[in-house]
Design an enzyme around this catalytic site. Structure first.
Site, PDB file in Angstrom:
ATOM      1  N   LYS A 259       1.302  -1.389   0.121  1.00 17.27           N
ATOM      2  CA  LYS A 259       0.030   0.200  -0.511  1.00 17.27           C
ATOM      3  C   LYS A 259       0.361   0.762  -0.071  1.00 17.27           C
ATOM      4  CE  LYS A 259      -3.534  -2.239   2.899  1.00 17.27           C
ATOM      5  NZ  LYS A 259      -5.067  -1.673   1.797  1.00 17.27           N
ATOM      6  N   ARG A 333     -10.345 -11.605   2.047  1.00 22.45           N
ATOM      7  CA  ARG A 333     -10.978 -12.374   1.266  1.00 22.45           C
ATOM      8  C   ARG A 333     -10.676 -13.930   1.709  1.00 22.45           C
ATOM      9  NH1 ARG A 333     -11.208  -9.181  -4.243  1.00 22.45           N
ATOM     10  NH2 ARG A 333     -11.154  -7.537  -2.160  1.00 22.45           N
TER      11      ARG A 333
END
Length: 486
Positions: A259, A333
């Site tokens: 990120k 996920r």
């Protein structure tokens, strides 16, 4: 200190319309409060305050706060009970003024809804300052009068539940590691005889063949933990439980798909799903809700290292499906895929997972509501009705096949962890990915990325991690427990 509510005047004459507690206090001080208020000019607008000193020896400082219209109720356009929201906001604002005056105790007017007033007081005063030498003075709010003490206590418990989630999300990632998170929740539940807490180590996760979860965890030096909570509040311990699943990434660097450094510190709250579902169970236990709840939280860090997942790697989930990891920052996920497979072991009445899953959810709804993806209209109705009461709103999002095709059209594996059109409908493709690991007919996925933090949008929460939607999950569980009772 004393907090009293006043409704905004329907007419232009500006005469203050007190709550019953305000009327009683005004009589106690021979009408001085009403007289002083009228000298101050037009009636108080919603959330605005006036402070009076020396009116009564028991209450050296009295804060009068505007509650808005007296008959405010459910607002169809806003999808919440406006009266309750007005009370939460007004009480929070007034209690903070008492705190600024460094008064250690405040009595709060129930304002016609003691639960909402308690939530406003306890949520409004909370601040994470564990690690600062200079702390704000502690203020203890209590109910003024005794008429609604049960509702007040319920509001305190609801708000303390959300504050627990806020505490866990706000704490630095070196203070809340996977094991410390699990131990903190275990300690909170220690006093309840009908709760069992299992802190599962990496060896157990391996025997469960949770390859997707382990693939994320292996990039970090912190070992993963699978936290499993059993709250047996139902009349029969064999009754089908409600299963809560929460994403517990205690720090998310993005892994190899790193990120940007700007704002990365906020990723200490990427375990917001685990924080809210575990806090909801702590609250359910405190309320002694008559139903069984199981909480599952896969906990780990997502870090870049020589052992970390690489873009293009293929991993195998618990149900045997292979997953192509095209972006290591779509890691939540992967944890949830294995936890959802495991959730199917419990013959659940419903499976509800919560996760700070996608930036796309924040883009879609901002902080106005939690996005809900569900295969069950029954489940949706319960969540939606709960959120109207709590003011912590939910909004239904689509689970179309349109999105499923975008994650199952994958070159190397059964499913890809990102949609093939990259950013398009990112929250929806993430939900479609999770659906590949669900066979239960009542399942809901709550994407809480947009409601993770608060700047100034929710006036009764200070700036920082929001702990949303803990109260909605609790209210939802309470409604489900009434369902089983009837």
């Amino acid at each position: 200190g004393l907090v009293l509510g006043v409704y905004s005047s329907e007419k232009d004459d500006g005469a203050a319309q007190f709550t019953s507690a305000g009327d009683a206090f005004d009589r106690l001080v021979s009408g001085k409060l009403r007289a002083l208020l009228s000298l101050c000019g037009p009636s108080l607008k919603k959330g605005k305050t006036r402070i009076f000193h020396g009116l009564h020896q028991d209450f050296p400082s009295v804060v009068v706060v505007g509650l808005g219209k007296k008959n405010a109720g459910i607002n169809e356009q806003e999808n919440w009970n406006e009266g309750k929201e007005n009370i939460r906001t007004a009480v929070a604002v007034a209690c903070r003024q008492i705190q600024d005056l460094e008064i250690p105790c405040v009595e709060v007017d129930p304002c016609g809804d003691a639960q909402a007033a308690a939530e406003g007081a306890v949520l409004g005063l909370h601040e994470y300052n564990e690690l600062k030498q200079k702390k704000k003075p502690v203020v203890t709010p209590q109910l003024h009068g005794s008429a609604e003490s049960e509702a007040w206590q319920k509001g305190v418990i609801y708000a303390e539940g959300q504050n627990l989630a806020r505490y866990l999300m706000e704490a630095p990632a070196n203070y809340i590691t996977p094991i410390k998170f699990a131990e903190h929740i275990e300690q909170k539940l220690r006093s309840f005889s009908n709760v069992k807490v299992h802190i599962r180590p990496e060896s157990w996760i391996t025997t469960q063949e949770m390859g997707a979860f382990l693939s994320v965890a292996k990039g970090s030096a912190e070992p993963p933990i699978f936290l499993e909570i059993h709250y047996l509040g139902g009349a029969n311990t064999d009754d089908s439980p409600l299963v809560f699943v929460g994403k517990g990434v205690t720090f998310d660097s993005g892994g190899i798909s790193l990120k940007p450094s700007s704002g990365m510190d906020a990723m200490r709250a990427d375990m917001g799903g685990a924080a809210t579902v575990c806090s909801a169970i702590v609250t359910a236990a405190a309320l002694n809700l008559p139903l069984n709840i199981i909480g599952l939280a896969p906990l780990c860090e997502n870090m870049p290292s020589g052992k970390a997942n690489k873009p293009g790697d293929v991993v195998r989930a618990k149900n045997g499906k292979t997953i192509q990891v095209d972006n290591t920052d779509a890691e939540g996920r992967l944890l949830l895929a294995d936890a959802l497979c495991y959730a199917h072991n419990f013959n659940a009445r419903a499976i509800v997972n919560a996760a700070t899953l996608t930036g796309a959810m924040d883009v879609a709804l901002g902080s106005a509501a939690t996005g809900v993806f569900t295969n069950s209209s029954w489940l949706w109705t319960h969540l939606y009705e709960a959120s109207i009461l709590t003011g912590d709103r939910v909004w239904r999002m689509p689970l179309f096949d349109h999105y499923t095709k975008q994650v199952t059209d994958c070159p190397l594996a059964d499913v890809s962890n990102i949609g093939k059109y990259s950013r398009a409908g990112g929250a929806c493709t993430a939900a479609a990915f999770l659906k590949e690991f669900v066979t239960a007919s009542h399942w809901a996925h709550l994407d809480i990325a947009g409601v993770m933090s608060n700047k100034d949008e929710v006036p009764y929460l200070r700036k920082g991690m929001a702990g949303r939607p803990t109260r909605t999950l609790v209210e939802f569980a309470a409604r489900l427990s009434q369902d089983s009772h009837n």
